[in-house]
Scaffold this motif. Structure first.
Motif, mmCIF file in Angstrom:
data_model
loop_
_atom_site.group_PDB
_atom_site.id
_atom_site.type_symbol
_atom_site.label_atom_id
_atom_site.label_comp_id
_atom_site.label_asym_id
_atom_site.label_seq_id
_atom_site.Cartn_x
_atom_site.Cartn_y
_atom_site.Cartn_z
ATOM 1 N N LEU A 52 -5.403 4.420 9.921
ATOM 2 C CA LEU A 52 -6.516 5.181 9.153
ATOM 3 C C LEU A 52 -6.766 4.865 8.002
ATOM 4 C CD1 LEU A 52 -4.535 8.151 9.917
ATOM 5 C CD2 LEU A 52 -5.959 7.985 10.811
ATOM 6 N N LEU A 53 -7.715 4.464 7.282
ATOM 7 C CA LEU A 53 -8.672 4.761 6.108
ATOM 8 C C LEU A 53 -8.689 5.611 5.419
ATOM 9 C CD1 LEU A 53 -11.328 1.488 7.075
ATOM 10 C CD2 LEU A 53 -8.676 1.649 6.552
ATOM 11 N N LEU A 54 -7.694 5.575 4.568
ATOM 12 C CA LEU A 54 -7.894 7.340 3.913
ATOM 13 C C LEU A 54 -8.371 6.613 2.134
ATOM 14 C CD1 LEU A 54 -3.866 7.818 4.115
ATOM 15 C CD2 LEU A 54 -6.348 9.262 5.390
ATOM 16 N N PRO A 67 -4.402 5.101 0.410
ATOM 17 C CA PRO A 67 -3.432 3.702 1.193
ATOM 18 C C PRO A 67 -3.713 3.756 2.922
ATOM 19 C CG PRO A 67 -2.278 5.365 1.619
ATOM 20 C CD PRO A 67 -2.616 6.249 1.107
ATOM 21 N N THR A 68 -3.929 2.993 3.678
ATOM 22 C CA THR A 68 -4.382 2.318 4.992
ATOM 23 C C THR A 68 -2.927 2.736 5.780
ATOM 24 O OG1 THR A 68 -5.978 1.352 4.449
ATOM 25 C CG2 THR A 68 -5.342 1.421 6.311
ATOM 26 N N LEU A 69 -3.392 3.860 6.622
ATOM 27 C CA LEU A 69 -1.998 3.174 7.494
ATOM 28 C C LEU A 69 -1.885 2.696 9.006
ATOM 29 C CD1 LEU A 69 -1.500 7.412 6.710
ATOM 30 C CD2 LEU A 69 -0.645 5.499 6.067
ATOM 31 N N ARG A 70 -0.948 2.550 9.781
ATOM 32 C CA ARG A 70 -1.426 1.509 10.809
ATOM 33 C C ARG A 70 0.049 1.761 11.484
ATOM 34 N NH1 ARG A 70 -0.318 -3.256 9.539
ATOM 35 N NH2 ARG A 70 0.311 -2.986 7.231
ATOM 36 N N LEU A 71 -0.184 1.353 12.837
ATOM 37 C CA LEU A 71 1.117 1.750 13.579
ATOM 38 C C LEU A 71 1.582 0.474 14.086
ATOM 39 C CD1 LEU A 71 -0.374 5.009 15.810
ATOM 40 C CD2 LEU A 71 1.521 4.994 13.464
ATOM 41 N N ALA A 72 3.139 0.165 14.056
ATOM 42 C CA ALA A 72 3.401 -0.959 14.034
ATOM 43 C C ALA A 72 5.340 -0.553 14.890
ATOM 44 C CB ALA A 72 3.094 -2.082 13.196
ATOM 45 N N GLY A 73 5.650 -1.085 15.836
ATOM 46 C CA GLY A 73 6.344 -0.905 16.081
ATOM 47 C C GLY A 73 6.493 -0.036 15.832
ATOM 48 N N ALA A 83 -4.130 -4.529 -6.394
ATOM 49 C CA ALA A 83 -3.182 -5.556 -5.102
ATOM 50 C C ALA A 83 -3.286 -4.660 -4.141
ATOM 51 C CB ALA A 83 -2.253 -6.312 -5.822
ATOM 52 N N CYS A 84 -1.681 -4.624 -3.292
ATOM 53 C CA CYS A 84 -1.493 -4.267 -2.239
ATOM 54 C C CYS A 84 -0.360 -4.716 -2.104
ATOM 55 C CB CYS A 84 -2.852 -4.336 -1.241
ATOM 56 S SG CYS A 84 -2.011 -3.577 1.303
#
Length: 672
Positions: free
Chosen positions: A201-203, A263-269, A16-17
């Motif tokens: 970033l798909l680590l 994890p996968t890192l995303r930029l938001a706000g 899960a995530c």
């Protein structure tokens, strides 16, 4: 740390995530502390490098031949392609490189190939569907004949069980292309442009030379993420890459014994969001052998109606209790208000666009940007509201199943239902429902409790009687048996069956009974890995009836039968303000309540939580702010009060079970 998860008997591994946030980082070489803004900047530089290479790969291989080659699962030599997208692209010789003069390691290229490979693999199904629709293009795209529907379903792989809304949406997309260009498109690659590569970033495509994650030894709810980040947007050598350690606070939804993945890192706000993947042990679910199931019916005013049913050894089915409801009229009213506001902002922005007419130096250019930002904020609020509604409704549904000790949840499969032909107001409300999100959240939460979720065909669940399967008559209310309506259902067999009740309550009984009798017809969909019952068998449907339970008197319950006239109510109710002074005497340790108003408490729900508020009632004029002044032009919301919390707009009834059996329902209670 070990990546193997120990499993016990009757358990299976589930991945899960959960959401996380990177608040700071520390450069390991120098000890420099990176605040959230600097950390987001460096993650953004790395994400720009990855998204640039991924966009080049998508633009180069966005064609039918390359996508078919990747989807075939074999390379030029006939060997099977790896499951990892970046490895499959390398086997096919599809490489990517950064801009000239920029130096990145091989793991950065892996992330770009993984992102592009996932997008190319996902478009293969859309390409096959578009090709099938084009080969069987109907004479009238707006209305297919039954023969044309059969033809297009036979052409599509698995088309017999494909929702008709998916085929209709693809048909509308092709129709729009035809009206614009005067011809049919060749394939989906002419119909759609290459997708935009996301800044993330798909680590998971990397190894320990690029990123690692370890759970804290002292505190299992803390983890340490280490990864290499650039110190400039265009790194010229490997010296421009440094190791940064980022502490992560794990959410409570991640069990202490779960195995963490990169994890996968995303930029938001301006913040770095982390999608934390983990694997943990959950009870194994089965498709058959269930005796207690929860039936869930979708609604409009009442979003969810649910109740439990039991399959006995002799084959008859009985309902456990009266069921429960989850009403979200206030939340839907809030959605309606935000939708109206969004439409208003977009209309104003389009009007300014026409006035500007591609003149970037126009004095209204700044106003246009402000409107776009406001519309984006309203869209974010609508998304957050839908997400909160989905989470609350799913939690309520799973709690009902746990309280009833049900091992199966049956949902209606309403994927083919479209919001059209039912009036402007009803169509708008149907288009704003979040049934898909709620169903996904129910599956997620039910899997943790070892409860299976199965979708059943919705045909005739609200039309026929749950006890005798005779078509029901629908009326406006139980006290208005002759007024036409849809809320109250009555069985026409008054002498034999005589059932009557809320339409939604009859529907959940039909859904639960249909699921229990069709357990042997449950299959697992290969594409979605979800359990479904695809069709209804007549011989099994005749057994899907609810047997009424015999009414037994409860000696502990007092007899409330009316034996005399109703007592008259006094015309002088007790005043809320005391008319006598407070009693004198020594005060205790807690003090003495002062005279004056007694604490009244909250006797009624606030206006925002009114149970029967209208979804289209947005606001009413405010009264005079001061005596003698005209009424204020400002509006105060009704139905969805500003500032009222989310839970003041949702009404959920706790489980109420009628005559619980001692062996299964004696220790029943709410999980909270």
């Amino acid at each position: 740390m070990s990546r193997k998860l120990p499993l016990g008997e009757g358990e299976t591994a589930r991945t899960a995530c959960a959401r996380g946030l990177l608040r700071a980082g520390v450069v390991e070489k120098t000890g420099e502390v990176l605040p959230a803004a600097v950390l987001a900047q460096r993650v953004g530089w790395a994400a720009d490098l990855v998204s640039g290479m991924a966009a080049e790969l998508l633009a180069e291989h966005w064609n039918a031949a390359d996508v078919q080659r990747l989807a075939s699962g074999e390379d030029a030599g006939g060997r099977k392609l790896p499951s990892n997208a970046w490895m499959a692209l390398r086997r096919l010789g599809w490489t990517a490189a950064p801009a000239r003069g920029v130096r990145v390691n091989d793991r950065i290229v892996r992330m770009a190939q993984e992102q592009a490979g996932r997008a190319l693999r996902s478009v293969h199904w859309r390409a096959e569907l578009t090709s099938a629709v084009l080969r069987t293009w109907p004479g009238d795209p707006g209305k297919r004949t039954p023969e044309e529907w059969d033809r297009v379903r036979e052409t599509v792989h698995g088309g017999r069980h494909l929702p008709s809304s998916v085929i209709r949406s693809r048909t509308r997309q092709i129709t729009a292309f035809t009206q614009k260009h005067g011809r049919l498109p060749a394939d989906v690659f002419e119909l759609e442009s290459p997708p935009r590569a996301a800044r993330m970033l798909l680590l998971s495509a990397c190894d320990s030379q690029q990123a690692t994650i370890e759970r804290g030894e002292d505190d299992p709810q803390r983890a340490l993420l280490r990864l290499q980040l650039p110190i400039r947007p265009d790194p010229r050598s490997y010296r421009d890459w440094t190791w940064v350690a980022c502490p992560v606070m794990l959410p409570p939804t991640i069990p202490p014994g779960a195995v963490l993945h990169l994890p996968t890192l995303r930029l938001a706000g301006g913040k770095v969001r982390a999608d934390l993947a983990y694997t943990h042990a959950v009870p194994t679910t089965s498709r058959t052998g269930h005796t207690v199931a929860l039936g869930v019916d979708w609604g409009l005013n009442t979003l969810l109606s649910a109740g439990a049913a039991r399959l006995h050894d002799d084959g008859h089915i009985s309902a456990l209790g009266h069921g429960a409801q989850f009403r979200a009229a206030g939340i839907l009213a809030k959605q309606h208000r935000l939708r109206r506001l969004s439409e208003h902002l977009h209309a104003k922005a389009e009007h300014i666009e026409r006035l500007i007419d591609a003149d970037e130096q126009h004095e209204l250019s700044g106003r246009r940007e402000v409107l776009h930002d406001e519309a984006r904020c309203v869209s974010d609020r609508r998304s957050n509201l839908n997400d909160a509604l989905a989470r609350a409704a799913a939690r309520w549904t799973v709690d009902q199943a746990i309280a009833a000790k049900a091992t199966m949840i049956y949902l209606e499969d309403l994927r083919s239902m479209e919001a059209k032909g039912m009036g402007r107001s009803t169509n708008t409300r149907l288009s704003q429902t979040v049934r898909g999100q709620i169903a996904d959240r129910i599956r997620h939460l039910a899997a943790e409790a070892g409860i299976a979720v199965v979708t059943v065909p919705p045909r005739n669940t609200s039309r026929r009687c749950p006890r005798c399967l005779i078509p029901l008559r629908h009326r406006k209310a139980p006290d208005r048996p002759t007024a036409p309506g849809w809320k109250w259902a009555l069985c026409p067999d008054r002498a034999g069956c005589g059932w009557q009740g809320d339409r939604d309550h009859g529907a959940w009984q039909r859904i639960a009974a249909r699921g229990l009798t069709h357990q042997t017809r449950t299959v697992t969909d290969r594409a979605t890995a979800q359990m479904v019952i695809r069709s209804v068998v007549d011989t099994l449907e005749t057994q899907a009836v609810i047997t009424p339970t015999t009414q037994t008197s409860n000696p502990s319950r007092a007899d409330r039968s009316k034996t005399g006239p109703t007592r008259r109510k006094t015309t002088r109710p007790a005043p809320r303000r005391r008319r006598a002074p407070s009693p004198t005497g020594p005060s205790g340790p807690a003090g003495k309540r002062p005279e004056g108003h007694a604490p009244p408490g909250r006797r009624t729900l606030p206006r925002a939580a009114h149970r029967h508020q209208g979804v289209t009632t947005i606001s009413t004029p405010s009264p005079r702010l001061c005596p003698g002044e005209p009424p204020s032009r400002r509006h105060r919301p009704r139905g969805a009060a500003l500032g009222a919390g989310f839970h003041l707009h949702a009404h959920a009834t706790p489980p109420r079970w009628e005559d619980p059996t001692p062996d299964t329902m004696s220790d029943m209670g709410s999980p909270s």
